[in-house]
Design a protein around this motif. Sequence first.
Motif, PDB file in Angstrom:
ATOM      1  N   TYR A 144       9.811   0.076  -3.943  1.00  0.00           N
ATOM      2  CA  TYR A 144       9.890  -1.150  -4.735  1.00  0.00           C
ATOM      3  C   TYR A 144       8.678  -1.328  -5.643  1.00  0.00           C
ATOM      4  O   TYR A 144       8.704  -2.155  -6.548  1.00  0.00           O
ATOM      5  N   GLN A 145       7.627  -0.570  -5.383  1.00  0.00           N
ATOM      6  CA  GLN A 145       6.415  -0.739  -6.180  1.00  0.00           C
ATOM      7  C   GLN A 145       5.617   0.556  -6.195  1.00  0.00           C
ATOM      8  O   GLN A 145       5.365   1.137  -5.132  1.00  0.00           O
ATOM      9  N   ALA A 174       2.170   1.479  -8.177  1.00  0.00           N
ATOM     10  CA  ALA A 174       1.095   1.061  -9.072  1.00  0.00           C
ATOM     11  C   ALA A 174       0.009   2.113  -8.994  1.00  0.00           C
ATOM     12  O   ALA A 174      -0.539   2.372  -7.921  1.00  0.00           O
ATOM     13  N   SER A 185      -6.724   4.240 -11.771  1.00  0.00           N
ATOM     14  CA  SER A 185      -7.447   5.331 -12.435  1.00  0.00           C
ATOM     15  C   SER A 185      -8.891   5.160 -11.975  1.00  0.00           C
ATOM     16  O   SER A 185      -9.750   4.697 -12.714  1.00  0.00           O
ATOM     17  N   MET A 231      -5.163   0.378 -14.320  1.00  0.00           N
ATOM     18  CA  MET A 231      -3.981   0.580 -13.482  1.00  0.00           C
ATOM     19  C   MET A 231      -2.742   0.506 -14.350  1.00  0.00           C
ATOM     20  O   MET A 231      -2.680  -0.296 -15.274  1.00  0.00           O
ATOM     21  N   TYR A 232      -1.771   1.356 -14.070  1.00  0.00           N
ATOM     22  CA  TYR A 232      -0.509   1.213 -14.795  1.00  0.00           C
ATOM     23  C   TYR A 232       0.629   0.995 -13.810  1.00  0.00           C
ATOM     24  O   TYR A 232       0.556   1.389 -12.652  1.00  0.00           O
ATOM     25  N   GLN A 233       1.650   0.331 -14.320  1.00  0.00           N
ATOM     26  CA  GLN A 233       2.846   0.070 -13.525  1.00  0.00           C
ATOM     27  C   GLN A 233       3.762   1.284 -13.635  1.00  0.00           C
ATOM     28  O   GLN A 233       4.246   1.596 -14.713  1.00  0.00           O
ATOM     29  N   GLY A 234       3.979   1.957 -12.524  1.00  0.00           N
ATOM     30  CA  GLY A 234       4.842   3.130 -12.530  1.00  0.00           C
ATOM     31  C   GLY A 234       6.279   2.783 -12.193  1.00  0.00           C
ATOM     32  O   GLY A 234       6.563   1.722 -11.645  1.00  0.00           O
ATOM     33  N   GLY A 235       7.181   3.685 -12.521  1.00  0.00           N
ATOM     34  CA  GLY A 235       8.583   3.545 -12.118  1.00  0.00           C
ATOM     35  C   GLY A 235       8.757   4.105 -10.720  1.00  0.00           C
ATOM     36  O   GLY A 235       8.167   5.135 -10.387  1.00  0.00           O
ATOM     37  N   SER A 236       9.559   3.445  -9.913  1.00  0.00           N
ATOM     38  CA  SER A 236       9.614   3.813  -8.489  1.00  0.00           C
ATOM     39  C   SER A 236      11.023   3.987  -7.968  1.00  0.00           C
ATOM     40  O   SER A 236      11.218   4.140  -6.757  1.00  0.00           O
ATOM     41  N   HIS A 288      -6.444  -5.581  -7.101  1.00  0.00           N
ATOM     42  CA  HIS A 288      -6.172  -5.672  -8.545  1.00  0.00           C
ATOM     43  C   HIS A 288      -4.673  -5.855  -8.789  1.00  0.00           C
ATOM     44  O   HIS A 288      -4.254  -6.696  -9.589  1.00  0.00           O
ATOM     45  N   ALA A 289      -3.870  -5.065  -8.072  1.00  0.00           N
ATOM     46  CA  ALA A 289      -2.413  -5.145  -8.255  1.00  0.00           C
ATOM     47  C   ALA A 289      -1.868  -6.495  -7.796  1.00  0.00           C
ATOM     48  O   ALA A 289      -0.864  -6.979  -8.316  1.00  0.00           O
ATOM     49  N   SER A 312       4.863  -1.030  -0.794  1.00  0.00           N
ATOM     50  CA  SER A 312       4.270  -0.804  -2.119  1.00  0.00           C
ATOM     51  C   SER A 312       3.338   0.404  -2.061  1.00  0.00           C
ATOM     52  O   SER A 312       2.569   0.558  -1.113  1.00  0.00           O
TER      53      SER A 312
END
Lengths: 343, 343
Positions: free
Chosen positions: B80-81, B83, B86, B113-118, B247-248, B258
Amino acid sequence: MKLATLKEGGRDGSLVVVSRDLTLCQPVPAVARTLQAALDDWDAAAPRLAETYAALNNGHARHARPFDPRHCHSPLPRAYQWADGSAYLNQVELVRKARGAEVPASFYTDPLMYQGGSDSFIGPRDAVVAQEAWGIDFEAEVAVVTGDVPLGATPEAAARAIRLVMLVNDVSLRNLIPAELAKGFGFFQSKPASAFSPVAVTPDELGEDWRHVKLHRPLVVTLNGRPFGRPDAGTDMSFDFGRLIAHAAKTRELEAGSIVGSGTVSNRPPGLERSSIENGGVGYCCLAELRMVETIEQGQPATPFMRHGDTVRIEMFDREGGSIFGAIESTVACASDHAEGND
Amino acid sequence: MKLATLKEGGRDGSLVVVSRDLTLCQPVPAVARTLQAALDDWDAAAPRLAETYAALNNGHARHARPFDPRHCHSPLPRAYQWADGSAYLNQVELVRKARGAEVPASFYTDPLMYQGGSDSFIGPRDAVVAQEAWGIDFEAEVAVVTGDVPLGATPEAAARAIRLVMLVNDVSLRNLIPAELAKGFGFFQSKPASAFSPVAVTPDELGEDWRHVKLHRPLVVTLNGRPFGRPDAGTDMSFDFGRLIAHAAKTRELEAGSIVGSGTVSNRPPGLERSSIENGGVGYCCLAELRMVETIEQGQPATPFMRHGDTVRIEMFDREGGSIFGAIESTVACASDHAEGND
């Protein structure tokens, strides 16, 4: 048919079929306990859900109970994919114009899309818990839920994978955006949990208003009970949902239950001065757009972002005036109020 | 304890407990059919999984069977998550240096930080299906899986929510990145499906090598069988996993299951000329870093990105030389080869 998820039975809630007029619902545990389970095995589940839907509408459903959107979670309380496009280029053009920048030519051929977080949506009537200093805004949008989409799917194949349509309030924290985008990695903290409409509907439910892979009805937004926007979701949508899904699936397959959003609905007005509802225009689907118009007209925004206690309502009506999806009603709260409310 | 997910039993696979030496495993359907189910109810599931783990290690497990990482999916086949931080700023500094740009001061206090596809990860031995023209690269990283993390959690509270540790190949399509980041919305198509290690382990399994919320072991990368990198994952990590998770969670709660990643592991070498393994350095965890070093030294990169048929192997060993997580082995394939392979 129309589907919803009640806040009972665990993290994913309980799937119910909802009558067309949104007055009745019925759990369907023998078919699927959750919407994700139905989407995982849609070809088997859909005909059986449709039977229940027909029975509900005919008054023959044996286990019907009253439907109350206040008991709903978002149709998918948590999802595996939330990809939000930005298909209404009028909004993009305004953002750039307010900044004095041009819109890159590629924006007209290559959809803008960001990867959203999907692990923990809020419900359609849940509080948006955030600090006012973050610049709390709503974004009223249309979204679709897909079945499995293979890597590299064409827009046509992608369009065929659309299972459900719903509305979304893509909550945005405007004051966190500039610093976050300046870091180059896109949105993260500036896009907190979104809220979806109580009900998700199959495209056939929308009749002639679902055509060219777009939803052609006004999206009605009120802010603290006052009309704020009613742009048509089918007008000025530069990329249809097939193209948005295909964009998301260019380098990865999408799993059943993926949510793809339209971006903030926005219509090009005949002139900026006529864009607000007070001036006879269709108004806006987010505060930022109004603030950009104000910036272009007056040099600076006049309308503040949302404050604690403010409520935005997002809804869409069919040709007979019936609510198609039920209403999203998001009230902004601060963390301490929210904690008290939970006690 | 050590957990894995076999590719059987549906979209989420089947959870197994794996022996410490990765030779045996046992399904635990009475406890949880899937890893997500175990994470959803961790306090109840964990002690029972630990019993099976002890039995496996003692040779007393009644339903033990051989463990074969080739039959594994990623521990969470869909999540579901996802994140990805770096946290190794050496890599960020190199990227900027190769471009002739400065690193903003905020990068040292505010994690990237980037939001990744999961929605649809690939398995640890699955092909990476992509076009060579996209600039296929690997990124070897450490990742953690969390329990529920409340909105606004402190780094300390976030650290306590860590349930599992694993490795990841965050596949990156380098040639798609510049145009995508120029659009301002972050990565989407340039970050296709990631692959995770066959096995996820609880932090206690790592003993003294898990301290200060970091994993202190070399991450071993080979490319087509040749040593490519062995930087220490605990060295030069500017933000520990507690800070990355916090951070997330600044503006949203994180749901159990997550995944939060470290970003590409990278150690600051004594000098650029000594950074490669051939020159006695620790090498790299992605091709892009080597290419940046080449650019700084020679004006342009000399090492190509991955080609169809290339294989990267990512693994970590305990102090006795045993594989902790099993190996990720990603071979790059083109779509048509992959389709044939599936026939």
